[in-house]
Design a protein around this motif. Sequence first.
Motif, PDB file in Angstrom:
ATOM      1  N   UNK A  74       2.584   7.848   5.522  1.00 46.83           N
ATOM      2  CA  UNK A  74       3.959   7.191   4.650  1.00 46.83           C
ATOM      3  C   UNK A  74       3.540   7.261   3.398  1.00 46.83           C
ATOM      4  N   UNK A  75       2.478   6.505   2.950  1.00 45.97           N
ATOM      5  CA  UNK A  75       2.356   6.392   1.429  1.00 45.97           C
ATOM      6  C   UNK A  75       2.361   8.006   0.856  1.00 45.97           C
ATOM      7  N   UNK A  76       1.345   8.877   1.329  1.00 43.84           N
ATOM      8  CA  UNK A  76       1.353   9.969   0.615  1.00 43.84           C
ATOM      9  C   UNK A  76       2.934  10.819   0.700  1.00 43.84           C
ATOM     10  N   UNK A  77       3.699  10.547   1.615  1.00 43.63           N
ATOM     11  CA  UNK A  77       5.071  11.440   1.671  1.00 43.63           C
ATOM     12  C   UNK A  77       6.113  10.705   0.854  1.00 43.63           C
ATOM     13  N   UNK A  78       5.891   9.485   0.420  1.00 40.94           N
ATOM     14  CA  UNK A  78       7.014   8.496   0.008  1.00 40.94           C
ATOM     15  C   UNK A  78       7.919   9.265  -1.266  1.00 40.94           C
ATOM     16  N   UNK A  79       7.036   9.888  -2.000  1.00 41.54           N
ATOM     17  CA  UNK A  79       7.506  10.417  -3.324  1.00 41.54           C
ATOM     18  C   UNK A  79       7.897  12.144  -3.244  1.00 41.54           C
ATOM     19  N   UNK A  80       7.882  12.146  -1.964  1.00 38.95           N
ATOM     20  CA  UNK A  80       8.418  13.742  -1.369  1.00 38.95           C
ATOM     21  C   UNK A  80       7.385  14.681  -2.498  1.00 38.95           C
ATOM     22  N   UNK A  81       6.290  14.745  -2.287  1.00 38.74           N
ATOM     23  CA  UNK A  81       5.341  15.630  -3.446  1.00 38.74           C
ATOM     24  C   UNK A  81       5.537  17.047  -3.144  1.00 38.74           C
ATOM     25  N   UNK A  82       5.390  17.842  -4.365  1.00 40.71           N
ATOM     26  CA  UNK A  82       5.609  19.045  -4.230  1.00 40.71           C
ATOM     27  C   UNK A  82       4.570  19.681  -3.418  1.00 40.71           C
ATOM     28  N   UNK A  83       3.112  19.268  -3.263  1.00 42.46           N
ATOM     29  CA  UNK A  83       1.956  19.606  -2.394  1.00 42.46           C
ATOM     30  C   UNK A  83       1.470  18.480  -1.853  1.00 42.46           C
ATOM     31  N   UNK A  84       1.455  18.508  -0.368  1.00 46.31           N
ATOM     32  CA  UNK A  84       0.880  17.381   0.633  1.00 46.31           C
ATOM     33  C   UNK A  84      -0.391  17.949   1.025  1.00 46.31           C
ATOM     34  N   UNK A  85      -1.501  17.145   0.643  1.00 52.11           N
ATOM     35  CA  UNK A  85      -2.782  17.472   1.250  1.00 52.11           C
ATOM     36  C   UNK A  85      -3.147  16.483   2.398  1.00 52.11           C
ATOM     37  N   UNK A  86      -3.344  17.020   3.637  1.00 54.08           N
ATOM     38  CA  UNK A  86      -3.685  16.246   4.857  1.00 54.08           C
ATOM     39  C   UNK A  86      -4.779  16.649   5.366  1.00 54.08           C
ATOM     40  N   UNK A  87      -5.767  15.561   5.669  1.00 49.47           N
ATOM     41  CA  UNK A  87      -7.044  15.661   6.104  1.00 49.47           C
ATOM     42  C   UNK A  87      -6.863  14.946   7.544  1.00 49.47           C
ATOM     43  N   UNK A  88      -6.842  15.936   8.512  1.00 46.31           N
ATOM     44  CA  UNK A  88      -6.818  15.215   9.669  1.00 46.31           C
ATOM     45  C   UNK A  88      -5.948  14.120   9.931  1.00 46.31           C
ATOM     46  N   UNK A  89      -4.525  14.259   9.678  1.00 51.08           N
ATOM     47  CA  UNK A  89      -3.480  13.223   9.661  1.00 51.08           C
ATOM     48  C   UNK A  89      -2.957  12.688  11.060  1.00 51.08           C
ATOM     49  N   UNK A 109       0.711  -1.199  -0.079  1.00 46.90           N
ATOM     50  CA  UNK A 109       0.019   0.110   0.066  1.00 46.90           C
ATOM     51  C   UNK A 109       0.817   1.180   0.084  1.00 46.90           C
ATOM     52  N   UNK A 110       1.937   1.141   0.897  1.00 43.33           N
ATOM     53  CA  UNK A 110       2.730   2.543   1.205  1.00 43.33           C
ATOM     54  C   UNK A 110       3.306   2.811  -0.278  1.00 43.33           C
ATOM     55  N   UNK A 111       3.860   1.853  -0.871  1.00 40.84           N
ATOM     56  CA  UNK A 111       4.528   1.795  -2.000  1.00 40.84           C
ATOM     57  C   UNK A 111       3.802   2.112  -3.417  1.00 40.84           C
ATOM     58  N   UNK A 112       2.366   1.852  -3.344  1.00 40.44           N
ATOM     59  CA  UNK A 112       1.671   1.690  -4.600  1.00 40.44           C
ATOM     60  C   UNK A 112       1.676   2.838  -5.551  1.00 40.44           C
TER      61      UNK A 112
END
Length: 239
Positions: free
Chosen positions: A159-174, A111-114
């Motif tokens: 972890x899944x959202x951060x793995x690719x070091x995105x330019x924009x990170x959207x976090x809904x009550x993380x 899941x994290x790497x998908x």
Amino acid sequence: MKDLAPPDVAASDAVADIRDLSVRLGERFEVAIEQLSVAPGEVLVLDAPSGSGKSTVLGLVAGAVAPQARPSRHRVAGHDLAVAPCPPGPAVMGFVLQTHALVPYLTMGDNVGLPARIARLRVAPDWAREVVGSLGLADLLDRFPAQLSVGQRQRAAVARAMLARPRLLLLDEPVSALDPANVRAVEELILRLAGDAGSAVLLAGHQIAGSAFAACRRVRHRVEAAGALTRSVFQAEAV
Ligand SMILES: Nc1ncnc2c1ncn2[C@@H]1O[C@H](COP(=O)(O)OP(=O)(O)OP(=O)(O)O)[C@@H](O)[C@H]1O
């Protein structure tokens, strides 16, 4: 801890730059982003009341919620979503949903790497180890989502959202399901991503006071009545 004051950048340098982006939910309720921009390395905080439309705002920003009409501006990391309304890949955007949205038949590791695997991105092994290790996931990678606690699933989604070091990170009550030590671990990773990789972060949450992001720039919220229509309007504070 790093200073999270917004860098002094022109709107044209913003990772996300949005004007007049809205969606009607049912007959009488509209969620509207009047103006919102997030600079590289900035954490912008969205802490309006429950039901005001924070998750909807994140979905609009991501391009996952179809807007009412073409917005005046909807740019994310060089992508013009006003022209081509299609969510960009994981190197551009990471999104932690409130539901976590893990694939039930994949292990946590898969899941994290998908997203990176689908996009054929090479993830830096040191960063992957740091994300997985600091979120306490290393011993859980072979488990399926149903074998994890809610907090463990939430950390996997982060972890899944951060793995690719995105330019924009959207976090809904993380951090809504996490204990203080894990809250701190997630906050520190967000700070690392913003400070070291220059990611822009838009964070929706209810527990901002007392968090690492208490002094960050905010998105203001107001409610407007327009005849039978109630508009829930969001506008980022001026830089
Ligand atoms: N079809 C609909 N008709 C009317 N209102 C709707 C409809 N669909 C969603 N809504 C409302 O739109 C709002 C959007 O909710 P959203 O999840 O974006 O809010 P939120 O601020 O993230 O809430 P929370 O903090 O509780 O997660 C809610 O008030 C919801 O009741």
